[in-house]
Write an enzyme that holds these catalytic residues in place. Structure first.
Site, PDB file in Angstrom:
ATOM      1  N   LYS A 138       0.839  -1.202   0.000  1.00  0.00           N
ATOM      2  CA  LYS A 138       0.000   0.000   0.000  1.00  0.00           C
ATOM      3  C   LYS A 138       0.882   1.265   0.000  1.00  0.00           C
ATOM      4  O   LYS A 138       2.074   1.186   0.280  1.00  0.00           O
ATOM      5  CB  LYS A 138      -0.933  -0.018   1.221  1.00  0.00           C
ATOM      6  CG  LYS A 138      -1.855  -1.250   1.272  1.00  0.00           C
ATOM      7  CD  LYS A 138      -2.703  -1.405   0.022  1.00  0.00           C
ATOM      8  CE  LYS A 138      -3.940  -2.257   0.208  1.00  0.00           C
ATOM      9  NZ  LYS A 138      -3.794  -3.712   0.066  1.00  0.00           N
TER      10      LYS A 138
HETATM   11  C1  LIG Z   1      -5.150  -4.511   0.728  1.00  0.00           C
HETATM   12  C2  LIG Z   1      -6.614  -4.528   0.600  1.00  0.00           C
HETATM   13  C3  LIG Z   1      -7.450  -5.122   1.556  1.00  0.00           C
HETATM   14  C4  LIG Z   1      -6.937  -5.944   2.699  1.00  0.00           C
HETATM   15  O1  LIG Z   1      -6.048  -5.335   3.518  1.00  0.00           O
HETATM   16  P1  LIG Z   1      -5.059  -6.238   4.410  1.00  0.00           P
HETATM   17  O2  LIG Z   1      -4.330  -5.225   5.212  1.00  0.00           O
HETATM   18  O3  LIG Z   1      -4.191  -7.002   3.472  1.00  0.00           O
HETATM   19  O4  LIG Z   1      -5.915  -7.116   5.257  1.00  0.00           O
HETATM   20  C5  LIG Z   1      -8.816  -5.022   1.394  1.00  0.00           C
HETATM   21  N1  LIG Z   1      -9.350  -4.384   0.357  1.00  0.00           N
HETATM   22  C6  LIG Z   1      -8.599  -3.806  -0.590  1.00  0.00           C
HETATM   23  C7  LIG Z   1      -9.252  -3.079  -1.715  1.00  0.00           C
HETATM   24  C8  LIG Z   1      -7.203  -3.880  -0.513  1.00  0.00           C
HETATM   25  O5  LIG Z   1      -6.469  -3.321  -1.484  1.00  0.00           O
END
Ligand SMILES: *Cc1c(COP(=O)(O)O)cnc(C)c1O
Length: 378
Positions: free
Chosen positions: A183
């Site tokens: 992210k």
């Molecule tokens: C990364 C992501 C998640 C999940 O987040 P985690 O921290 O990996 O549990 C959920 N929804 C979207 C759209 C994502 O990009």
């Protein structure tokens, strides 16, 4: 031969690495002062709204659903084009996922389709801001108000994105972010939830740690079923260092996105049949730079050939409703045609903070060659 260019890579600066070392040497490595500071910093950024951190963006959404009281018999509307976590959390609390098809241009949930999917059992909407691009937030909250629905924003990809100048998370209902490794800012794994008031925040703390409430130094009570979802100070130290870069990260990603459009040129779509993302340099944090490939080339072939050019390509996302788990619930091919087409042909080109304009040019050159080859061989 040039180096391999991945589609994403985190940048952790030396000050952050030193801060993590300090936590590790301090004798207190789980939830503590760093988490508190990180939550305070985030809350300030989100206009003073309460914020709690967790060990993933997934449990963050699940806890929001629990706080909202979403339970068996309730329907929750979401998009088929997301990481599967978005729909899994609905099943996790025993509720029924209902999908609404996506808009072919933004690839986000189509709010007209959301309205058409609302029934007497609908209790909440989980919109996703794919690649960091928000949906029409005015329309979203007008719908929620009209039908008295809770909103759990899956803003996992949208930290740094804005709506009419206001940060995503600084307004609205529940807003969930992820700090997973890829992210825009990361804690290696983690997430945070922006809530409406201190009562919700207290409840979030309980769900985060076994449902425990403490009073005094030895008083402990358990009155709800919670789990083990707390963030560590090690992770929060990474988060604090990353958060300090947020503005620079967002600016760099916007600059890189702009360069993609410049290098590809205004005739790229007509020449290749590929579809670019909407040009949005205001609200989007450019978490991803995604294109939808023309049907004459398969996604697998494109990814393989780009790899031969030393360019990494990501896939975000396969339509959720076509996974076995969801087919078993009655979902099938043909139900959400736009999501199925987008989900078949969408790819994510390299986009990360440490990338430069020459990297964008390399990726574009490779993509042009691969697409031209596929045109000649058909
Ligand atoms: C990364 C992501 C998640 C999940 O987040 P985690 O921290 O990996 O549990 C959920 N929804 C979207 C759209 C994502 O990009």
């Amino acid at each position: 031969m040039s180096n391999f260019l991945p589609f994403s890579r985190p940048t952790i600066d030396e000050a952050t690495i030193a801060a993590v070392g300090e936590v590790l040497r301090s004798g207190w490595i789980t939830t503590g002062p760093k988490v508190q500071t990180f939550e305070a910093r985030l809350s300030e950024y989100f206009g003073g709204r309460p914020v709690r951190t967790f060990n993933s963006g997934t449990c963050t959404m699940e806890i929001a659903l629990r706080i909202a009281g979403i339970a068996p018999g309730d329907e929750v509307i979401t998009t088929p084009i997301s990481w599967v976590a978005t729909a899994n959390v609905i099943l996790e609390v025993g509720a029924t996922p209902v999908f609404a098809d996506v808009d072919p241009v933004t690839r986000n949930i189509d709010l007209d389709k959301v309205e058409a999917a609302i029934t007497s059992k609908t209790r909440a909407i989980i919109p996703v801001y794919l690649a960091g691009k928000p949906v029409d937030m005015d329309r979203l909250y007008a719908l929620a108000a009209k039908y008295k629905l809770r909103v759990i924003e899956d803003a996992a990809q949208a930290i740094g994105s804005t709506w009419k100048g206001k940060p995503i998370g600084s307004f609205g209902d529940f807003v969930s972010f992820s700090f997973q490794a890829n992210k825009n800012i990361t804690t290696s794994e983690g997430g945070c939830l922006v809530l409406n008031n201190e009562d919700e925040a207290k409840l979030a703390e309980k769900y985060r740690l076994q449902g425990v409430t403490r009073s005094g130094w030895d008083g402990i009570e358990v009155d709800v079923l919670g789990g083990k979802y707390n963030m560590t100070d090690v992770a929060a130290a990474i988060g604090l260092g990353q958060f300090a870069q947020l503005e620079a990260v967002t600016a760099q990603r916007r600059k890189l996105a702009k360069h993609y459009f410049e290098v590809l040129g205004k005739d790229f779509e007509a020449q290749t049949g590929a579809q670019l993302p909407p040009q949005d340099f205001e609200s989007t944090n450019w978490h991803l730079f995604q294109i939808v490939l023309p049907e004459r080339i398969t996604r697998a072939e494109f990814m393989e050939k780009m790899k031969a050019h030393n360019i990494g390509v990501g896939y975000h996302y396969a339509p959720i409703h076509l996974f076995k788990l969801y087919r078993a619930l009655g979902f099938k091919e043909g139900m959400f045609p736009v999501a199925e087409r987008v989900g078949r042909q969408i790819v994510s080109l390299p986009m990360f903070y440490a990338m430069n304009e020459a990297d964008v040019e390399r990726a574009c050159k490779a993509m042009r060659e691969v697409l031209a080859e596929s045109a000649n061989s058909h």
